[in-house]
Design a protein around this motif. Sequence first.
Motif, PDB file in Angstrom:
ATOM      1  N   UNK A 293       0.945  -1.016  -0.051  1.00 36.21           N
ATOM      2  CA  UNK A 293      -0.087   0.159   0.058  1.00 36.21           C
ATOM      3  C   UNK A 293       0.939   1.342  -0.071  1.00 36.21           C
ATOM      4  N   UNK A 294       0.182   2.744   0.336  1.00 38.63           N
ATOM      5  CA  UNK A 294       0.894   3.813   0.109  1.00 38.63           C
ATOM      6  C   UNK A 294       1.414   3.917   1.369  1.00 38.63           C
ATOM      7  N   UNK A 295       2.934   4.445   1.343  1.00 39.24           N
ATOM      8  CA  UNK A 295       3.416   4.511   2.549  1.00 39.24           C
ATOM      9  C   UNK A 295       3.158   5.593   3.717  1.00 39.24           C
ATOM     10  N   UNK A 296       2.593   6.553   2.832  1.00 34.94           N
ATOM     11  CA  UNK A 296       1.926   7.792   3.602  1.00 34.94           C
ATOM     12  C   UNK A 296       0.762   7.408   4.557  1.00 34.94           C
ATOM     13  N   UNK A 297       0.177   6.328   4.179  1.00 37.06           N
ATOM     14  CA  UNK A 297      -1.026   5.780   4.931  1.00 37.06           C
ATOM     15  C   UNK A 297      -0.616   5.225   6.347  1.00 37.06           C
ATOM     16  N   UNK A 298       0.675   4.731   6.319  1.00 37.61           N
ATOM     17  CA  UNK A 298       1.109   4.233   7.733  1.00 37.61           C
ATOM     18  C   UNK A 298       1.064   5.233   8.674  1.00 37.61           C
ATOM     19  N   UNK A 299       0.769   5.057  10.004  1.00 36.84           N
ATOM     20  CA  UNK A 299       1.138   6.058  11.159  1.00 36.84           C
ATOM     21  C   UNK A 299       2.543   6.252  11.346  1.00 36.84           C
ATOM     22  N   UNK A 300       3.320   5.532  11.012  1.00 33.45           N
ATOM     23  CA  UNK A 300       4.775   5.742  11.173  1.00 33.45           C
ATOM     24  C   UNK A 300       5.228   6.636  10.184  1.00 33.45           C
ATOM     25  N   UNK A 301       4.701   7.142   9.061  1.00 32.85           N
ATOM     26  CA  UNK A 301       5.192   8.071   7.977  1.00 32.85           C
ATOM     27  C   UNK A 301       5.099   9.493   8.643  1.00 32.85           C
ATOM     28  N   UNK A 302       6.211   9.990   8.603  1.00 29.83           N
ATOM     29  CA  UNK A 302       6.337  11.593   9.229  1.00 29.83           C
ATOM     30  C   UNK A 302       6.172  12.572   8.306  1.00 29.83           C
ATOM     31  N   UNK A 508      -3.164  16.953  -5.796  1.00 33.37           N
ATOM     32  CA  UNK A 508      -2.409  15.822  -5.562  1.00 33.37           C
ATOM     33  C   UNK A 508      -2.077  14.929  -6.637  1.00 33.37           C
ATOM     34  N   UNK A 509      -0.875  14.700  -6.693  1.00 33.08           N
ATOM     35  CA  UNK A 509      -0.480  13.649  -7.919  1.00 33.08           C
ATOM     36  C   UNK A 509      -0.814  12.242  -7.712  1.00 33.08           C
ATOM     37  N   UNK A 510      -1.179  11.813  -8.874  1.00 32.74           N
ATOM     38  CA  UNK A 510      -1.513  10.257  -8.823  1.00 32.74           C
ATOM     39  C   UNK A 510      -0.304   9.511  -8.910  1.00 32.74           C
ATOM     40  N   UNK A 511      -0.221   8.131  -8.435  1.00 34.86           N
ATOM     41  CA  UNK A 511       0.949   7.213  -8.339  1.00 34.86           C
ATOM     42  C   UNK A 511       1.440   7.311  -9.613  1.00 34.86           C
ATOM     43  N   UNK A 512       0.729   6.970 -10.506  1.00 28.99           N
ATOM     44  CA  UNK A 512       1.039   6.395 -11.906  1.00 28.99           C
ATOM     45  C   UNK A 512       1.180   7.699 -13.154  1.00 28.99           C
ATOM     46  N   UNK A 513       1.069   9.029 -12.487  1.00 25.77           N
ATOM     47  CA  UNK A 513       1.268  10.136 -13.254  1.00 25.77           C
ATOM     48  C   UNK A 513      -0.021  11.034 -13.302  1.00 25.77           C
ATOM     49  N   UNK A 514       0.033  12.200 -13.696  1.00 16.63           N
ATOM     50  CA  UNK A 514      -1.178  13.005 -13.624  1.00 16.63           C
ATOM     51  C   UNK A 514      -1.502  13.512 -12.337  1.00 16.63           C
ATOM     52  N   UNK A 515      -2.730  14.226 -12.402  1.00 17.50           N
ATOM     53  CA  UNK A 515      -3.156  14.715 -10.937  1.00 17.50           C
ATOM     54  C   UNK A 515      -4.672  14.282 -10.772  1.00 17.50           C
TER      55      UNK A 515
END
Length: 595
Positions: A293-302, A508-515
Amino acid sequence: MIRTPLRPLARILEARQRGENPDAIERENKRIRHEQMRDAARQRAEGRLLVLGVFFFCAFAVVGGRMGLLATTEPTEPRAHAPGAVISATRADIIDRRGNILATNFETHALYAQPRHMVDPVAAAKGLVKVFPDLDEERLVKDFTGKRKFLWIKKKISPEQMQAVHDIGDPGLLFAPRDMRLYPNGTLAAHVMGGASYGKEGVHAAEVIGVAGVEKYFDDYLRDPANGGKPLQLSLDLTVQAASERVLYGGMKLMNAKGATSVLMDVQTGEIVSVVSLPSFDPNDRPRPAVQGDASDSPLFNRSVQGVYELGSAFKIFAAAQAVDLGLVTADTVIDTAGPMKVGGFRIGEFRNKNYGKLSVADIIVQSSNRGTGRLALQIGAGRQQDFLRSLGFFEATPFEIVEASGGKPLLPKRWTELSSVTISYGHGLSSSPMHLAAGYAAIANGGRKVAPTLIKQDAPQLGERVMSERAAAEARLMLRKVVKDGTASFAEVPGYQVGGKTGTADKPRPNGGYYTDKVIATFASIFPAHDPKYVLIVTLDEPVETSGPKPRRTAGWTAVPVAAEMIRRIAPLLGLRPTVEPVAEAVLTLTSNN
């Protein structure tokens, strides 16, 4: 020793010729031989006594020296007998700027088993499962009845659990004393603390090591006995941190955002007084890193240092400040922002296709005109723009003292073209962290000097090289204040604290390009008090949506700004700032005659 005959033939013959008794010669030779043997025995005994005396002297000297050494050292608990005594279990405390404990050590016990000493392994396993429901009874029975001689059961147990295991009464269940790292404030400042775990382990001690955050960055210092247990003092203020987290969490929920971060920075010293990243976690029970999954979804992500975003229009003040610093414009210089405007074959538009016409540089910032800042960027030029942003620290990871900060390096365009200069001037095409933005705004707030964000308490200003003139910084501050009074950040007005700032809303940018068309990063970068700035506050919301009106609103003016205003209202008194009346320009007096 050469033996001589007792009855030498020559002397016996001579004695007989003289008529003497030959036996007298034998008796004399026996006497001489006995004296020689006695002298040899005495020398041998004296040598042995000398060696023994030297040995005792050395032994007493060593014992006396050791006793003298012990008499001159501080008393410590004797632990040399323990097999694990080589492991250093001490770790220095971490405190905030006022001396409040952020991290400390707590004496606890670990539970281990020696199956060969067990009386009833099956009953012991059943008893342990009652105390620790997460244990597997079948696995315990297999370990207890197998060939294993030693196994850890629990690395940390509470006093209540220890007593419950005592009550099981099996001699094969044993306890090992050890220290554990305790964060008495729970989730407070969790991303700064990071967390700690056990490294090298022995039965009688365990090595506590940092695994993330400040615990890992300063791991060598915290474990070094040479520091005498001196605590590590951070720049954080525990009360301000608590208030910031509470307000930001409420704002994140109110604005329906998936995440949020804030950075509060002293503009003179670079001290980070408060830094928040949500969602958060409890460092006493640090969760495992996400593997999918997306790393930014983890509570450990600062999000404050690892969150590298396009921060939108909050960047526009840098273009205005540099243009003023270079003497290309003043705050009152009029720029034509009317369209169309094309750069590198691409059309430069405005938010909601507005057409502002002719605006002063100050009003370009107030109205947040993309074309206006783009035309300033073209006057500045790509080379000078790069040099300026590099001097503010936007080309490298921030020197912030947590291990995660090194991974927050800004994302720069591969080729810095004219189009790159224009888009970067209004916050697109260059991604950076909120911590970078805080350092950039601090340079404007303190009069044009670079300052690096730090987590260590400072005793004096830590101003670096000059990156812009005092005049340019002063005009930029006036523009930021005007944004709050007349522009897109009107909700940021906090009576008595004269907030200045700039909003930024970036798709917000999409993971695969674009916004995405319906997801944004909303940021409000502020300074307060604007007439004499002491602090910079950055508030960033990830995917906010304000739904109180008939249509959902996502722009920073409706989402990040109210949250930042409430935060300033709460924390300014905690920072010792008294509300004041904003200074106004002196009225021009005209002398008139009564005649």
